[in-house]
Scaffold this motif. Structure first.
Motif, PDB file in Angstrom:
ATOM      1  N   TYR A 117       7.306 -66.236  69.213  1.00  0.00           N
ATOM      2  CA  TYR A 117       8.050 -67.483  69.050  1.00  0.00           C
ATOM      3  C   TYR A 117       7.903 -68.371  70.283  1.00  0.00           C
ATOM      4  CZ  TYR A 117      12.221 -70.486  68.739  1.00  0.00           C
ATOM      5  OH  TYR A 117      13.084 -71.558  68.740  1.00  0.00           O
TER       6      TYR A 117
ATOM      7  N   TYR B 273      19.217 -67.505  57.529  1.00  0.00           N
ATOM      8  CA  TYR B 273      17.825 -67.680  57.103  1.00  0.00           C
ATOM      9  C   TYR B 273      17.710 -68.804  56.067  1.00  0.00           C
ATOM     10  CZ  TYR B 273      16.430 -63.187  59.285  1.00  0.00           C
ATOM     11  OH  TYR B 273      16.154 -62.167  60.175  1.00  0.00           O
TER      12      TYR B 273
ATOM     13  N   TRP C  60      14.081 -73.514  64.511  1.00  0.00           N
ATOM     14  CA  TRP C  60      13.580 -72.140  64.365  1.00  0.00           C
ATOM     15  C   TRP C  60      14.468 -71.143  65.091  1.00  0.00           C
ATOM     16  CZ3 TRP C  60       7.579 -71.242  64.018  1.00  0.00           C
ATOM     17  CH2 TRP C  60       7.059 -72.094  63.029  1.00  0.00           C
TER      18      TRP C  60
ATOM     19  N   TYR D  70      16.908 -68.661  63.106  1.00  0.00           N
ATOM     20  CA  TYR D  70      16.519 -67.360  62.528  1.00  0.00           C
ATOM     21  C   TYR D  70      16.916 -66.157  63.401  1.00  0.00           C
ATOM     22  CZ  TYR D  70      13.754 -70.310  59.389  1.00  0.00           C
ATOM     23  OH  TYR D  70      13.353 -71.265  58.494  1.00  0.00           O
TER      24      TYR D  70
ATOM     25  N   THR E 119       4.102 -69.339  54.615  1.00  0.00           N
ATOM     26  CA  THR E 119       4.527 -70.702  54.947  1.00  0.00           C
ATOM     27  C   THR E 119       4.484 -71.006  56.455  1.00  0.00           C
ATOM     28  OG1 THR E 119       6.843 -69.955  54.858  1.00  0.00           O
ATOM     29  CG2 THR E 119       5.967 -71.054  52.909  1.00  0.00           C
ATOM     30  N   VAL E 120       4.780 -70.016  57.297  1.00  0.00           N
ATOM     31  CA  VAL E 120       4.780 -70.307  58.738  1.00  0.00           C
ATOM     32  C   VAL E 120       3.364 -70.640  59.236  1.00  0.00           C
ATOM     33  CG1 VAL E 120       5.342 -69.441  61.054  1.00  0.00           C
ATOM     34  CG2 VAL E 120       6.940 -69.072  59.163  1.00  0.00           C
TER      35      VAL E 120
ATOM     36  N   TYR F 184      19.157 -62.791  62.522  1.00  0.00           N
ATOM     37  CA  TYR F 184      18.574 -61.459  62.742  1.00  0.00           C
ATOM     38  C   TYR F 184      19.491 -60.578  63.586  1.00  0.00           C
ATOM     39  CZ  TYR F 184      14.983 -58.133  64.517  1.00  0.00           C
ATOM     40  OH  TYR F 184      14.257 -57.027  64.873  1.00  0.00           O
TER      41      TYR F 184
ATOM     42  N   MET G  17       2.644 -74.088  58.422  1.00  0.00           N
ATOM     43  CA  MET G  17       3.272 -75.046  59.330  1.00  0.00           C
ATOM     44  C   MET G  17       2.392 -75.217  60.568  1.00  0.00           C
ATOM     45  SD  MET G  17       7.211 -73.801  58.752  1.00  0.00           S
ATOM     46  CE  MET G  17       8.312 -75.197  58.799  1.00  0.00           C
TER      47      MET G  17
ATOM     48  N   TRP H 272       7.484 -66.127  54.355  1.00  0.00           N
ATOM     49  CA  TRP H 272       7.240 -66.592  55.728  1.00  0.00           C
ATOM     50  C   TRP H 272       5.797 -66.400  56.177  1.00  0.00           C
ATOM     51  CZ3 TRP H 272      12.095 -64.475  58.831  1.00  0.00           C
ATOM     52  CH2 TRP H 272      13.230 -65.200  58.434  1.00  0.00           C
TER      53      TRP H 272
ATOM     54  N   TYR I 258       9.817 -62.088  53.831  1.00  0.00           N
ATOM     55  CA  TYR I 258       8.703 -62.050  54.781  1.00  0.00           C
ATOM     56  C   TYR I 258       7.368 -62.412  54.124  1.00  0.00           C
ATOM     57  CZ  TYR I 258      11.367 -60.736  58.868  1.00  0.00           C
ATOM     58  OH  TYR I 258      12.244 -60.767  59.923  1.00  0.00           O
TER      59      TYR I 258
ATOM     60  N   LYS J 209      11.722 -76.290  56.629  1.00  0.00           N
ATOM     61  CA  LYS J 209      10.600 -76.551  55.712  1.00  0.00           C
ATOM     62  C   LYS J 209      10.644 -77.983  55.205  1.00  0.00           C
ATOM     63  CE  LYS J 209       9.422 -71.919  54.327  1.00  0.00           C
ATOM     64  NZ  LYS J 209      10.159 -71.154  55.344  1.00  0.00           N
TER      65      LYS J 209
ATOM     66  N   MET K  73       4.989 -62.778  65.612  1.00  0.00           N
ATOM     67  CA  MET K  73       6.440 -62.969  65.501  1.00  0.00           C
ATOM     68  C   MET K  73       6.978 -62.355  64.204  1.00  0.00           C
ATOM     69  SD  MET K  73       8.334 -66.695  65.365  1.00  0.00           S
ATOM     70  CE  MET K  73       7.984 -67.147  63.662  1.00  0.00           C
TER      71      MET K  73
ATOM     72  N   ASP L 266      15.659 -72.200  56.627  1.00  0.00           N
ATOM     73  CA  ASP L 266      14.529 -72.566  55.761  1.00  0.00           C
ATOM     74  C   ASP L 266      14.657 -73.993  55.238  1.00  0.00           C
ATOM     75  OD1 ASP L 266      13.136 -70.250  56.041  1.00  0.00           O
ATOM     76  OD2 ASP L 266      13.571 -69.457  54.044  1.00  0.00           O
TER      77      ASP L 266
ATOM     78  N   GLY M 129      13.094 -57.399  67.935  1.00  0.00           N
ATOM     79  CA  GLY M 129      13.427 -58.820  67.999  1.00  0.00           C
ATOM     80  C   GLY M 129      12.898 -59.440  69.283  1.00  0.00           C
TER      81      GLY M 129
ATOM     82  N   SER N 144       9.189 -59.805  68.951  1.00  0.00           N
ATOM     83  CA  SER N 144       8.948 -60.943  68.068  1.00  0.00           C
ATOM     84  C   SER N 144       9.105 -62.270  68.820  1.00  0.00           C
ATOM     85  CB  SER N 144       9.935 -60.868  66.893  1.00  0.00           C
ATOM     86  OG  SER N 144       9.945 -62.050  66.161  1.00  0.00           O
ATOM     87  N   THR N 145      10.113 -62.308  69.697  1.00  0.00           N
ATOM     88  CA  THR N 145      10.405 -63.540  70.424  1.00  0.00           C
ATOM     89  C   THR N 145       9.240 -63.986  71.313  1.00  0.00           C
ATOM     90  OG1 THR N 145      12.754 -62.999  70.360  1.00  0.00           O
ATOM     91  CG2 THR N 145      12.096 -64.634  71.985  1.00  0.00           C
TER      92      THR N 145
HETATM   93  C1  LIG Z   1       9.790 -71.387  56.703  1.00  0.00           C
HETATM   94  C2  LIG Z   1      10.086 -70.307  57.520  1.00  0.00           C
HETATM   95  C3  LIG Z   1      10.200 -70.345  58.893  1.00  0.00           C
HETATM   96  C4  LIG Z   1      10.013 -71.607  59.669  1.00  0.00           C
HETATM   97  C5  LIG Z   1      10.534 -69.114  59.536  1.00  0.00           C
HETATM   98  C6  LIG Z   1      10.665 -68.951  60.851  1.00  0.00           C
HETATM   99  C7  LIG Z   1      11.046 -67.696  61.366  1.00  0.00           C
HETATM  100  C8  LIG Z   1      11.306 -67.434  62.681  1.00  0.00           C
HETATM  101  C9  LIG Z   1      11.174 -68.461  63.744  1.00  0.00           C
HETATM  102  C10 LIG Z   1      11.723 -66.076  63.002  1.00  0.00           C
HETATM  103  C11 LIG Z   1      11.924 -65.629  64.248  1.00  0.00           C
HETATM  104  C12 LIG Z   1      12.392 -64.304  64.663  1.00  0.00           C
HETATM  105  C13 LIG Z   1      12.590 -64.115  66.032  1.00  0.00           C
HETATM  106  C14 LIG Z   1      12.221 -65.173  67.043  1.00  0.00           C
HETATM  107  C15 LIG Z   1      13.157 -62.864  66.606  1.00  0.00           C
HETATM  108  C16 LIG Z   1      13.840 -62.009  65.581  1.00  0.00           C
HETATM  109  C17 LIG Z   1      13.004 -61.844  64.366  1.00  0.00           C
HETATM  110  C18 LIG Z   1      12.694 -63.175  63.668  1.00  0.00           C
HETATM  111  C19 LIG Z   1      11.481 -62.876  62.794  1.00  0.00           C
HETATM  112  C20 LIG Z   1      13.886 -63.538  62.782  1.00  0.00           C
END
Ligand SMILES: *C/C=C(C)/C=C/C=C(C)/C=C/C1=C(C)CCCC1(C)C
Length: 250
Positions: A151, A218, A190, A193, A93-94, A197, A97, A90, A87, A226, A125, A222, A144, A147-148
């Motif tokens: 997203y 994950y 994306w 992920y 880096t997120v 989870y 992005m 992320w 995390y 990335k 998120m 990535d 989750g 978080s969505t």
């Molecule tokens: C380089 C890392 C990246 C692009 C990471 C992206 C991470 C996500 C899009 C995570 C999304 C999640 C949800 C939409 C719900 C559940 C929890 C997460 C954080 C895994």
């Protein structure tokens, strides 16, 4: 002598055969490193107006590469998820992005508000995801879902919101194509992920996925996202798009 024998093993993160998660940590660290070299090198090759974007693409894979070295060893030592390193990676880096969207749309009038909106959604998120994986693990499904929301906000902005409108108004098919490709990474790449989870015990897919799959998903996510993001930026930078000239000619 004692030192001589124990010293090398200190550096030797072991991977057992059949440890697919360990493999992906190792491949991930190498892929991120190689991509970083490529993107950094390209900053000197592309036209000046694309240098910031190439540099940020390289920073994203660079930050990930460093974290992958730590995560790989953490996994090898403990056989458990390196949640904190994950995390921290992320949360750096997120948002970077999100910066990429701003940088390539800047010349066609992107406002900083677009950048802050995307960063807000991504922090939302990730904070909710982290809480669901750690403090409130028994209610990971609820976190989750929270978080969505973040997203979906990001996906909305790029597919239908201000990012989409800026690209549409630009009359530049190359820029529009790049935003479209990045949009597909957001929607499909994306989405890898949340699948990982949901392998958390009690999660929606915990019946079919072992907990180990979390890191497998994950790591694959990535590498695809990335490096893929950087390649889309690179393709735009060498496409001959004159989009960034508008800003200076105005
Ligand atoms: C380089 C890392 C990246 C692009 C990471 C992206 C991470 C996500 C899009 C995570 C999304 C999640 C949800 C939409 C719900 C559940 C929890 C997460 C954080 C895994």
């Amino acid at each position: 002598m004692e030192l001589l024998f124990s010293f090398p093993s200190f550096f030797l993160a072991s991977i057992q055969s059949g440890d697919y998660v360990g493999f992906t940590f190792f491949i991930g660290s190498m892929a991120m490193m190689a991509a970083t070299v490529f993107f950094f090198f390209q900053t000197t090759q592309v036209e000046g107006k694309w240098r910031d974007s190439m540099l940020v693409a390289g920073l994203i894979t660079f930050i990930a590469a460093v974290h992958y070295f730590y995560m790989r060893d953490f996994w090898a030592e403990t056989g458990t998820s390196p949640t904190e390193f994950r995390y921290i990676d992320w949360i750096l880096t997120v948002p970077l992005m999100c910066v990429e969207f701003f940088l390539i749309l800047r010349a066609v009038g992107a406002k900083q508000s677009l950048l802050w909106k995307l960063i807000f959604y991504s922090v939302w998120m990730l904070v909710a995801g982290y809480l669901g994986e750690t403090v409130f693990r028994e209610s990971s499904a609820l976190w989750g879902a929270i978080s969505t929301i973040g997203y979906v906000g990001i996906v909305y902005e790029v597919w239908f919101g201000s990012a989409k409108k800026l690209a549409a108004n630009s009359d530049d098919p190359k820029l529009q194509g790049a935003i479209k490709s990045l949009g597909w990474f957001l929607l499909v790449g994306w989405a890898i992920y949340p699948i990982g989870y949901m392998a958390i015990p009690g999660g929606l897919l915990s019946g079919v996925l072992s907990l180990e799959s979390l890191d497998l998903f994950y790591n694959i996510g990535d590498a695809i996202n990335k490096i893929g993001f950087g390649l889309v930026i690179y393709a735009l930078a060498i496409s001959g798009s004159d989009v960034a000239d508008y800003a200076t000619s105005k």
